[in-house]
Design a protein around this motif. Structure first.
Motif, mmCIF file in Angstrom:
data_model
loop_
_atom_site.group_PDB
_atom_site.id
_atom_site.type_symbol
_atom_site.label_atom_id
_atom_site.label_comp_id
_atom_site.label_asym_id
_atom_site.label_seq_id
_atom_site.Cartn_x
_atom_site.Cartn_y
_atom_site.Cartn_z
ATOM 1 N N UNK A 14 0.879 -1.659 -0.046
ATOM 2 C CA UNK A 14 0.209 -0.059 0.213
ATOM 3 C C UNK A 14 0.648 1.155 -0.522
ATOM 4 N N UNK A 15 1.899 1.591 0.791
ATOM 5 C CA UNK A 15 2.496 2.244 0.885
ATOM 6 C C UNK A 15 3.504 2.459 -0.083
ATOM 7 N N UNK A 19 2.850 5.769 -3.486
ATOM 8 C CA UNK A 19 3.653 6.647 -3.827
ATOM 9 C C UNK A 19 4.750 7.497 -2.657
ATOM 10 N N UNK A 20 3.952 6.111 -1.674
ATOM 11 C CA UNK A 20 4.547 7.235 0.269
ATOM 12 C C UNK A 20 6.456 7.082 0.291
ATOM 13 N N UNK A 21 7.102 7.537 0.297
ATOM 14 C CA UNK A 21 8.378 7.360 1.437
ATOM 15 C C UNK A 21 8.045 6.697 2.684
ATOM 16 N N UNK A 51 -3.318 5.160 13.005
ATOM 17 C CA UNK A 51 -1.927 5.910 12.045
ATOM 18 C C UNK A 51 -1.714 5.610 10.536
ATOM 19 N N UNK A 52 -0.589 4.817 10.935
ATOM 20 C CA UNK A 52 -0.464 4.819 10.005
ATOM 21 C C UNK A 52 -1.356 4.573 8.342
ATOM 22 N N UNK A 57 -3.274 6.664 3.571
ATOM 23 C CA UNK A 57 -5.572 7.421 3.365
ATOM 24 C C UNK A 57 -5.874 5.322 2.799
ATOM 25 N N UNK A 58 -5.919 4.897 3.648
ATOM 26 C CA UNK A 58 -6.886 3.298 3.869
ATOM 27 C C UNK A 58 -7.169 3.375 4.623
ATOM 28 N N UNK A 59 -8.628 2.928 4.641
ATOM 29 C CA UNK A 59 -9.291 2.015 6.035
ATOM 30 C C UNK A 59 -8.636 0.625 6.594
ATOM 31 N N UNK A 60 -8.147 1.028 7.802
ATOM 32 C CA UNK A 60 -7.558 -0.005 8.524
ATOM 33 C C UNK A 60 -8.062 -1.846 7.835
ATOM 34 N N UNK A 61 -8.840 -2.121 7.655
ATOM 35 C CA UNK A 61 -9.767 -3.279 7.300
ATOM 36 C C UNK A 61 -9.228 -3.577 5.447
#
Length: 97
Positions: A14-15, A19-21, A51-52, A57-61
């Motif tokens: 997901x990260x 496009x997240x570092x 928090x992560x 920008x995703x739901x924990x589920x």
């Protein structure tokens, strides 16, 4: 019930898809902690997981579904249907006197 992929793999997928570092999480964790999570050396608490997911920008589920179903949307559909059935049964049982 075992996860097809690990939570670590799901976080990394997901990260990178977003496009997240690892540094992009600096407001909620250190790069070292993110690296430890992605190498499956540590496991986040529910609070940290939330928090992560906010940063990604995703739901924990969504993250957990990816960890359990892998990258197969068919398996994800099956898993989510199973979860829905369990929730309905639990809520129905709760309402029975």
């Amino acid at each position: 019930m075992t996860a097809k992929h690990s939570l670590a793999t799901a976080i990394r997928i997901i990260r990178k898809a977003r496009g997240l570092s690892q540094e992009a999480f600096s407001d909620v964790s250190s790069r070292t902690y993110m690296s430890s999570l992605e190498r499956n050396l540590k496991s986040p608490t529910m609070h940290k997981l939330t928090e992560l997911c906010e940063v990604m920008q995703v739901h924990p589920l969504t993250l957990l579904t990816l960890a359990y179903a892998g990258e197969s949307t068919h398996k994800a559909d099956q898993l989510l249907a199973h979860v829905r059935q369990e929730l309905e049964a639990i809520l129905k049982e709760r309402d029975v006197p």
